[in-house]
Design a protein around this motif. Sequence first.
Motif, mmCIF file in Angstrom:
data_model
loop_
_atom_site.group_PDB
_atom_site.id
_atom_site.type_symbol
_atom_site.label_atom_id
_atom_site.label_comp_id
_atom_site.label_asym_id
_atom_site.label_seq_id
_atom_site.Cartn_x
_atom_site.Cartn_y
_atom_site.Cartn_z
ATOM 1 N N TRP A 68 1.750 -4.529 13.215
ATOM 2 C CA TRP A 68 2.035 -5.276 11.919
ATOM 3 C C TRP A 68 1.157 -4.964 11.011
ATOM 4 O O TRP A 68 1.341 -5.101 9.901
ATOM 5 N N ARG A 71 2.293 -2.030 9.314
ATOM 6 C CA ARG A 71 3.715 -2.266 8.914
ATOM 7 C C ARG A 71 4.832 -1.136 9.596
ATOM 8 O O ARG A 71 5.688 -0.480 9.123
ATOM 9 N N PRO A 142 -1.830 -4.189 5.228
ATOM 10 C CA PRO A 142 -0.496 -4.721 5.426
ATOM 11 C C PRO A 142 0.249 -5.065 3.967
ATOM 12 O O PRO A 142 1.543 -4.911 3.896
ATOM 13 N N GLY A 145 0.944 -1.492 2.373
ATOM 14 C CA GLY A 145 1.660 -0.255 2.970
ATOM 15 C C GLY A 145 1.173 0.787 3.319
ATOM 16 O O GLY A 145 -0.046 1.270 2.708
ATOM 17 N N VAL A 224 4.149 -11.733 8.556
ATOM 18 C CA VAL A 224 4.226 -10.241 9.072
ATOM 19 C C VAL A 224 3.644 -10.068 10.478
ATOM 20 O O VAL A 224 4.095 -9.661 11.468
ATOM 21 N N ARG A 231 11.610 -7.516 8.053
ATOM 22 C CA ARG A 231 12.764 -7.417 8.838
ATOM 23 C C ARG A 231 13.696 -8.273 9.151
ATOM 24 O O ARG A 231 14.847 -8.561 8.955
#
Length: 255
Positions: A68, A71, A142, A145, A224, A231
Amino acid sequence: MPDTTRTPVFVLSPRTEPPPGVTHVTVDLQAFFAVLARVGNDPALLLLTIRALRVRMSMLLAVHELAWILRARPRQVISWLDRLSAARLVVYDLSSPLGRDAFLIEILEEPKLPDPPRDEFAAVAPRREHVLPTHWFLHALPQLGRTTFLVYLYLLRAEATELAVVHPSRLASDLRLSSERHGIRHLRRLRRHGFVKGGRTSHGLTVVDPPPPTRWQRLLLRLVTLGLWPRFLGELLLYLFLIFTLLVIVQFTTP
């Protein structure tokens, strides 16, 4: 940010050292990018993340926690670990057959780069080690990215060194980006999130410490962490939209 991709970016004054009480990891970013060229972007960033987390935690790290933060999916993390293991940078042992947890041990430090050749006619800037607060890897990484965070580290390496001029083409080449414009988009993203300042009216950028996450960003980070964003909730919203569209079609087609 300037619109042209052929304009070099000047990285200006260096950041200050982190305040006392902030846990940090000391990194030779030139050596880090040498590792990156050797093993690839994602495995190199994983190795740096492991180093930072080991300062905050123990040597026992969970794969889903690394996933996580980066990512990524757990199987991607395992594949990056395999690449680092093949390069003799880490050795790890899975403590679960499902691959959720792993015991990670670094067996090699980042390689020390040889000193540049001495030239009495050329001034050589001293190499500088960077002190990176470990909370960056829980908040900034996070949020940005992987690739944008690597661009941020790339700018950190450039500040106050002989590499203070960053050309988008060199940035794209060193980080294996698809194009120069791809690198420009990441620079704009850094500016939008407050990680760099300047760039609208000039080509100079000042690298600053990541701003603290807002309440909304903390909520997203929490989602997240739980594996609900982006997602799961994205797919849920898509399914709800498709159901709504189907109901509308049925309503207008039913006599």
